[in-house]
Design a protein around this motif. Structure first.
Motif, PDB file in Angstrom:
ATOM      1  N   GLY A 134       0.840  -1.202   0.000  1.00 59.64           N
ATOM      2  CA  GLY A 134       0.000   0.000   0.000  1.00 59.64           C
ATOM      3  C   GLY A 134       0.865   1.238   0.000  1.00 59.64           C
ATOM      4  N   GLY A 135       0.564   2.149   0.903  1.00 58.68           N
ATOM      5  CA  GLY A 135       1.196   3.462   0.914  1.00 58.68           C
ATOM      6  C   GLY A 135       2.722   3.452   0.932  1.00 58.68           C
ATOM      7  N   LEU A 136       3.288   2.578   1.754  1.00 60.42           N
ATOM      8  CA  LEU A 136       4.745   2.568   1.892  1.00 60.42           C
ATOM      9  C   LEU A 136       5.438   2.206   0.576  1.00 60.42           C
ATOM     10  N   LEU A 139       4.834   4.983  -2.065  1.00 59.88           N
ATOM     11  CA  LEU A 139       5.689   6.142  -1.784  1.00 59.88           C
ATOM     12  C   LEU A 139       7.077   5.923  -2.400  1.00 59.88           C
ATOM     13  N   ASP A 288       0.183  -5.142   5.779  1.00 62.57           N
ATOM     14  CA  ASP A 288       0.381  -3.704   5.790  1.00 62.57           C
ATOM     15  C   ASP A 288       0.234  -3.249   7.229  1.00 62.57           C
ATOM     16  N   ASN A 289       1.225  -2.514   7.721  1.00 64.64           N
ATOM     17  CA  ASN A 289       1.143  -2.029   9.091  1.00 64.64           C
ATOM     18  C   ASN A 289       0.908  -3.158  10.094  1.00 64.64           C
ATOM     19  N   ASP A 336      11.470   2.515   6.325  1.00 64.23           N
ATOM     20  CA  ASP A 336      11.020   1.858   7.544  1.00 64.23           C
ATOM     21  C   ASP A 336      12.122   0.920   8.068  1.00 64.23           C
ATOM     22  N   HIS A 374       7.436   5.042   9.443  1.00 64.51           N
ATOM     23  CA  HIS A 374       6.145   5.240   8.772  1.00 64.51           C
ATOM     24  C   HIS A 374       4.938   4.866   9.624  1.00 64.51           C
ATOM     25  N   ALA A 380       2.791  -2.876  14.360  1.00 63.64           N
ATOM     26  CA  ALA A 380       3.554  -2.791  13.112  1.00 63.64           C
ATOM     27  C   ALA A 380       5.047  -2.663  13.356  1.00 63.64           C
ATOM     28  N   ASN A 482       5.371  13.528   3.304  1.00 64.02           N
ATOM     29  CA  ASN A 482       5.297  12.729   2.075  1.00 64.02           C
ATOM     30  C   ASN A 482       4.829  13.560   0.876  1.00 64.02           C
ATOM     31  N   TYR A 572      -7.841   0.690  12.017  1.00 71.19           N
ATOM     32  CA  TYR A 572      -7.509   2.089  12.330  1.00 71.19           C
ATOM     33  C   TYR A 572      -7.954   3.052  11.231  1.00 71.19           C
ATOM     34  N   LYS A 573      -8.123   2.541  10.004  1.00 67.85           N
ATOM     35  CA  LYS A 573      -8.572   3.395   8.899  1.00 67.85           C
ATOM     36  C   LYS A 573     -10.100   3.554   8.873  1.00 67.85           C
ATOM     37  N   GLU A 674      -2.839   7.394  11.494  1.00 68.13           N
ATOM     38  CA  GLU A 674      -2.333   7.345  10.107  1.00 68.13           C
ATOM     39  C   GLU A 674      -1.127   8.260  10.014  1.00 68.13           C
ATOM     40  N   SER A 676       0.727   9.397   7.650  1.00 65.33           N
ATOM     41  CA  SER A 676       0.561  10.490   6.696  1.00 65.33           C
ATOM     42  C   SER A 676      -0.676  10.271   5.830  1.00 65.33           C
ATOM     43  N   GLY A 677      -0.675   9.139   5.119  1.00 63.11           N
ATOM     44  CA  GLY A 677      -1.640   8.973   4.041  1.00 63.11           C
ATOM     45  C   GLY A 677      -1.066   9.669   2.825  1.00 63.11           C
ATOM     46  N   THR A 678      -1.273   9.084   1.657  1.00 60.17           N
ATOM     47  CA  THR A 678      -0.811   9.724   0.430  1.00 60.17           C
ATOM     48  C   THR A 678      -1.926   9.761  -0.610  1.00 60.17           C
TER      49      THR A 678
HETATM   50  F1  GPW Z   1       4.084  -0.187   9.174  1.00 63.72           F
HETATM   51  N1  GPW Z   1       2.632   2.316   5.720  1.00 63.72           N
HETATM   52  C1  GPW Z   1       2.298   1.270   4.881  1.00 63.72           C
HETATM   53  F2  GPW Z   1       5.103   1.657   8.849  1.00 63.72           F
HETATM   54  O1  GPW Z   1       1.676   1.463   3.836  1.00 63.72           O
HETATM   55  F3  GPW Z   1       5.791  -0.123   7.911  1.00 63.72           F
HETATM   56  N2  GPW Z   1       2.673   0.012   5.192  1.00 63.72           N
HETATM   57  C2  GPW Z   1       3.419  -0.261   6.295  1.00 63.72           C
HETATM   58  O2  GPW Z   1       3.714  -1.437   6.557  1.00 63.72           O
HETATM   59  C3  GPW Z   1       3.826   0.821   7.120  1.00 63.72           C
HETATM   60  C4  GPW Z   1       3.391   2.088   6.824  1.00 63.72           C
HETATM   61  C5  GPW Z   1       4.705   0.543   8.283  1.00 63.72           C
HETATM   62  C6  GPW Z   1       2.172   3.661   5.323  1.00 63.72           C
HETATM   63  C7  GPW Z   1       1.471   4.455   6.402  1.00 63.72           C
HETATM   64  O3  GPW Z   1       0.441   3.677   6.976  1.00 63.72           O
HETATM   65  C8  GPW Z   1       0.873   5.705   5.742  1.00 63.72           C
HETATM   66  O4  GPW Z   1       0.261   6.538   6.690  1.00 63.72           O
HETATM   67  C9  GPW Z   1       1.970   6.487   5.003  1.00 63.72           C
HETATM   68  O5  GPW Z   1       1.402   7.500   4.230  1.00 63.72           O
HETATM   69  C10 GPW Z   1       2.754   5.563   4.083  1.00 63.72           C
HETATM   70  O6  GPW Z   1       3.243   4.423   4.785  1.00 63.72           O
HETATM   71  C11 GPW Z   1       3.935   6.249   3.447  1.00 63.72           C
HETATM   72  O7  GPW Z   1       4.681   6.930   4.408  1.00 63.72           O
END
Ligand code: GPW
Length: 833
Positions: A134-136, A139, A288-289, A336, A374, A380, A482, A572-573, A674, A676-678
């Motif tokens: 996902g987001g990570l 990004l 994820d997280n 991370d 992150h 997480a 971000n 959490y979302k 959260e 950041s969220g992107t």
């Molecule tokens: F847990 N994020 C994600 F921090 O997509 F590793 N997967 C993950 O496993 C983690 C973080 C971790 C996301 C955040 O949830 C999101 O808020 C943020 O925008 C994104 O990472 C990029 O920084």
């Protein structure tokens, strides 16, 4: 090598290194050539997939030209480089992006047409490169786009999973997972580097040995070895000759053979060991997280780090600089904690293999690495059990103990002898078994630590890393909010808006200077411009409505308010809170008189997102959404005033259709959860309004676009702890509106209520950890504000324009530039000028 070639041979090379021609005739010739040679097909059996492949290969030729140019120049000049280490790169499709970057889309369109196909049909033949959750991971992909575009000498390092994130299939409303074997067909966007291979060791034991200088050194011996082979993925920069690279490692069996078991007649076993080696990089962990703590995952992390560092050191050694200069040539960003083993691994190489003294080595290590955090979610944060680490990486475990010992000694000596503090700040957690806290190891091993949005960076300074901030001082802990790449997330995915913006601003420069979008503000009140703007939005909503009709056979009204929440499914979302509010809306509509019903704003509520396969509650949320959709979409009494759609298998390519089509999108995490969220940024950039909580980057979006242009609700992050505490001791307060919804579910209005029991219990008996009952009322109120605002089209359109116009700050170009200046100390390196 080149240096060894004589002048005549060199000039022969030069003579034949001609640039590709981009006129339509040359392009057609190339495509035909690739069809015949690369694919061994012809006009008698060409189809869309083959045509896509031939086209991709011809575009790739043009990219590789730039790739070679860039890498050759880097090789010669040897400037400082940055390596972005990430276990995930969620790249998506490559062809459209490459065509735009190379500025050849128009000609390719025509050439493909001349050969009897349409480019749009070919683009969708490509499989997404979905090597992320996902987001990570996304990004990381946006940052690679920006480093390439801005000519920063930056490479990504990652793993070449054979299975990307699973395909989500919805059956009877439930999520099912299917493997994503994305390399089934040839992949023109990767380049196997059969000559770039390193060995990676696991298990074994630690011995003492004499090094060349006659000093006693530890040595990691024995164990099992696998081979890492490189695959390069070229990353085109937009409108530059420079081309970036992501180097992905694939595990292969060593060419050696286990003669012991072979001689013992156990041939099958020695073959199956080889298969084990290959399995190492088979699959992306779909969490994820959330840490699951599997042994194979730890092995993946070390494999990735070991191969990457060997490669980096190999490149460093070519220039014959002294080791102390390493940090002036190499910056490593850890995405991370997943690559944190790079810290003890570099220390091991420097001390055990290269013979440096511990302190000199540690100085090099800590000047090289930087770490991005992150998340603050405790589940997480990576912790690995000491016994598992001792088994798989015995020498690293010793080194981590030593790093910790020296660190704690320093803290005690220079800062405070408080036993409680030392226990709290220790890299080793004294549970049984002991655990290695990877985030702490990453902090201690890095010169700079950053959070990903202002609130998030504040929270990690105040909570997670508070003791470290006090010890190191605040300068080590910075914020870099971000960003997203405007190339994929507007230029490519929203051509109608792109063209309107370019026409209005008079050039395309905004695509690389996103602050220029400010220039739209002066048209925000202009009625004609508003109409053109609204027309673009309607076109994009129609495009999504068509997709939904074609793929799901659900009819939605493109004039309705499109309300979208797409992201990984997580408690959490709060997708749960969203569907609860949808049910509330449904119940309200059903109570209305026919006249009142007529007056409502029709809504299409769209969900999308994957749940981790083992995340039971998240999967129940998906089921509830689908069960509610079934009932609501088939209830003629509400006259199409509400539709609910769960789009299956949400991924990057679907996001490119979904993001431009929102009127509002929801980013409603419990405040403080959260990072950041992107996707919030992507929606707003495309003129979608946000309904969100005071969390992550929502806060900064609000500051940039103005609070009159965003719908915000809910409690603030600093209130959350007290509310949780009160709920625990005084019980929850379930508001009447929420009770109506719970009663409807428990009364069986959406199918067998026992199915949803465990989900409802997270609210009622589970203590409502994510504060749905706390925020529900203000959430419903804000929905009413949304409806009322949407009725006045001019007001809405102005807000929408102001949204896009204010988003310059959220370009990943700004983010990457900040990393380069504040952390990497890196300058752009322009080629071909
Ligand atoms: F847990 N994020 C994600 F921090 O997509 F590793 N997967 C993950 O496993 C983690 C973080 C971790 C996301 C955040 O949830 C999101 O808020 C943020 O925008 C994104 O990472 C990029 O920084």
């Amino acid at each position: 090598t080149r240096e060894e070639l004589d002048e005549k041979a060199k000039s022969n090379w030069k003579k034949h290194m001609l640039p590709e021609k981009n006129d339509t005739d040359s392009i057609e010739q190339d495509i035909v050539h690739h069809t015949i040679t690369t694919l061994c097909r012809g006009v008698y059996n060409i189809d869309k997939l083959a045509m896509y492949q031939a086209t991709a290969h011809s575009v790739r030729d043009r990219l590789l030209e730039d790739w070679n140019c860039t890498q050759e120049a880097l090789h010669k000049e040897n400037p400082k480089r940055c390596y972005y280490m990430s276990m995930e790169f969620l790249i998506g499709r490559a062809l459209d992006n490459a065509l735009n970057c190379l500025k050849v889309k128009k000609n390719y369109k025509e050439s493909v047409n001349n050969l009897g196909f349409s480019l749009e049909d070919l683009l969708v033949e490509e499989k997404d490169a979905a090597l992320g959750n996902g987001g990570l991971g996304r990004l990381a992909a946006c940052y690679m786009d920006s480093t390439a575009t801005l000519d920063y000498p930056t490479w990504g390092y990652g793993l070449r999973y054979q299975y990307g994130i699973f395909k989500q299939i919805i059956k009877d409303g439930y999520q099912n997972e299917m493997p994503d074997y994305w390399l089934n067909f040839d992949n023109p966007w990767e380049f196997p580097r059969t000559d770039i291979r390193y060995e990676v060791r696991f298990h074994g034991y630690v011995a003492t040995k004499m090094n060349e200088k006659g000093e006693s050194r530890m040595s990691w011996e024995g164990g099992d070895k696998v081979q890492a082979m490189a695959y390069d993925v070229p990353i085109p920069g937009f409108d530059t000759k420079g081309c970036g690279n992501i180097r992905l490692w694939s595990s292969k069996p060593l060419n050696t053979f286990d003669f012991d078991s072979f001689n013992a007649g156990d041939y099958e076993r020695s073959v199956s060991e080889q298969t084990n080696a290959q399995n190492l990089t088979s699959v992306l962990y779909p969490n994820d997280n959330h840490l699951v703590g599997k042994e194979l995952r730890l092995k993946q992390e070390y494999f990735f780090v070991s191969a990457s560092l060997q490669d980096i050191i190999h490149r460093f050694k070519r220039a014959k600089c002294p080791w102390k200069d390493f940090p002036d040539k190499v910056a490593v960003q850890m995405n991370d904690t997943h690559p944190t083993l790079a810290v003890p691994e570099l220390q091991r190489i420097l001390v055990d293999v290269e013979g440096l003294e511990w302190d000199d080595a540690w100085d090099i290590v800590t000047r090289t690495f930087a770490f991005t955090n992150h998340t603050v979610l405790p589940e997480a944060l990576e912790c690995w059990s000491v016994p598992m680490m001792e088994k798989i990486l015995p020498r690293h475990m010793q080194i981590i103990y030593d790093i910790n010992l020296f660190f704690l000694q320093k803290v005690e000596r220079d800062f405070s002898p408080d036993r409680e503090l030392l226990k709290r700040i220790s890299i080793i957690e004294e549970t049984s078994p002991q655990q290695v806290r990877m985030a702490y190891l990453a902090v201690v091993g890095s010169h700079t630590v950053n959070g990903v949005a202002a609130l998030h960076s504040d929270l990690i300074r105040k909570n997670l890393f508070n003791d470290f901030v006090k010890y190191y001082g605040p300068e080590k802990f910075i914020n870099i909010t971000n960003g997203i790449t405007p190339r994929r997330w507007l230029y490519q995915s929203n051509p109608a808006l792109r063209d309107l913006i370019t026409k209005t601003l008079g050039s395309e420069d905004w695509a690389t200077h996103l602050d220029l979008l400010q220039g739209l503000k002066k048209y925000a009140d202009d009625a004609a411009f508003q109409d053109a703007w609204a027309d673009v939005k309607l076109q994009n909503k129609k495009r999504l409505a068509d997709w939904i009709k074609t793929n799901m056979n659900i009819t939605v009204n493109p004039h309705a308010l499109f309300d979208i929440q797409v992201k990984r499914i997580h408690e959490y979302k709060r997708q749960f809170m969203n569907i609860l509010s949808v049910i509330y809306r449904y119940k309200s509509l059903k109570k209305m008189s026919a006249e009142d019903l007529e007056q409502q704003v029709p809504r299409v509520v769209i969900f999308g997102g994957k749940a981790a396969p083992g995340y039971y509650i998240a999967k129940l949320v998906i089921k509830l959404i689908n069960s509610a959709a079934d009932v609501i979409n088939n209830d003629v009494s509400i006259k199409d005033m509400l539709k609910v759609v769960f789009i299956p298998d949400y991924n990057v390519s679907l996001a490119e259709i979904i993001v431009p089509a929102s009127d509002i999108s929801q980013h409603i995490s419990t405040a403080g959860t959260e990072a950041s969220g992107t996707s919030n940024m992507k929606f707003v950039l495309n003129g979608g309004l946000i309904l969100g909580t005071v969390d992550g980057a929502n806060i900064e979006i609000c500051e940039q676009i103005g609070k009159e242009n965003i719908f915000m609700f809910g409690v603030l992050a600093d209130a959350v702890d007290d509310i949780r505490h009160n709920q625990k001791y005084h019980g929850l307060f379930i508001d009447a509106s929420l009770q109506v919804v719970i009663d409807a579910i428990q009364g069986g209005e959406f199918g067998d209520p026992s199915v949803f029991g465990p989900l409802i219990n997270t609210l009622t008996y589970g203590g409502d950890y994510y504060l749905i009952s706390t925020d529900f009322k203000s959430y419903l109120q804000e929905h009413t504000v949304v409806d009322d605002t949407f009725r006045d089209r001019a007001v809405w359109n102005k807000k929408s324009i102001m949204c896009t116009a204010g988003m310059g700050f959220f370009s990943s170009d700004r983010a990457v530039r900040t990393y380069a200046e504040k952390i990497w100390k890196l300058k752009p390196f322009k080629v071909g000028v």
